[in-house]
Design an enzyme around this catalytic site. Structure first.
Site, PDB file in Angstrom:
ATOM      1  CE  LYS A   1      36.833  30.387  35.534  1.00 48.47           C
ATOM      2  NZ  LYS A   1      36.683  29.420  35.059  1.00 48.47           N
ATOM      3  CB  CYS A   2      35.973  29.079  44.611  1.00 49.64           C
ATOM      4  SG  CYS A   2      35.987  29.015  46.206  1.00 49.64           S
TER       5      CYS A   2
END
Length: 183
Positions: A34-35
């Site tokens: 989730k970066c």
């Protein structure tokens, strides 16, 4: 000492000796699903497909230390990487890569390859630097890993020979990879 002296937990919790990769050129990278740098999975997979038959292995190490950007279980991480980016290189079990609880492999890598700064020409350098200064200023100190997708290049003898920060595209490593594969 070299990376072959270390073991790492697989996504199933089993210990795997990195000596199993003797003679290979390695990219060791801490990852997160989730970066903002998560799309680097595609370039890493492309490099893997292009060079795996010549001896390149990529070892991904999911980490939830950076703003909780890897919240899933080991199984969820595996599925995410496979379904969203077609990842076929090894993704190990989640673990820390900085601080007191860092995996020994990452303590070794950050001692062997010091932080030299983010890529000045990368459009994400200013954004990442500002985010770290405002939210995690302690991350900017020393040689520890600064964020997700720090990539270490390891030669066929197990020696770390390069460090590429999250702001470096995996493709920017290609010339160095080719040199190591030719040795």
């Amino acid at each position: 000492m070299n990376v072959y002296d270390f073991k790492a937990k697989t996504s199933r919790g089993e210990e795997k000796s990195l000596a199993d990769y003797k003679g290979k050129v390695l990219i060791i990278v801490n990852t997160a699903s989730k970066c903002g740098f998560t799309p680097q999975f595609k370039e890493l997979q492309d490099l893997y497909m292009k060079y795996k038959d010549r001896g390149l292995e990529i070892l991904g190490f999911p980490c939830d230390q950076f703003a909780h950007q890897e919240p899933g279980s080991n199984q969820e991480v595996q599925e995410f990487c496979r379904l969203n980016y077609g990842v076929t290189f090894r993704i190990f079990g989640k673990g820390d890569v900085r601080g007191d609880n860092a995996q020994p492999l990452f303590k070794y890598l950050t001692e062997a390859q010091k932080f030299k700064g983010f890529e000045p020409d990368s459009p994400s350098t200013e954004m990442l630097t500002n985010a770290l200064r405002s939210r995690f200023p302690e991350y900017l100190e020393g040689d520890s890993i600064k964020w997700n997708f720090t990539k270490f290049l390891v030669n066929r003898e197990g020696q770390p020979v390069g460090r590429f920060e999250p702001t470096a595209s995996p493709v920017s490593m290609e010339t160095e990879i080719e040199k190591l594969l030719a040795e």
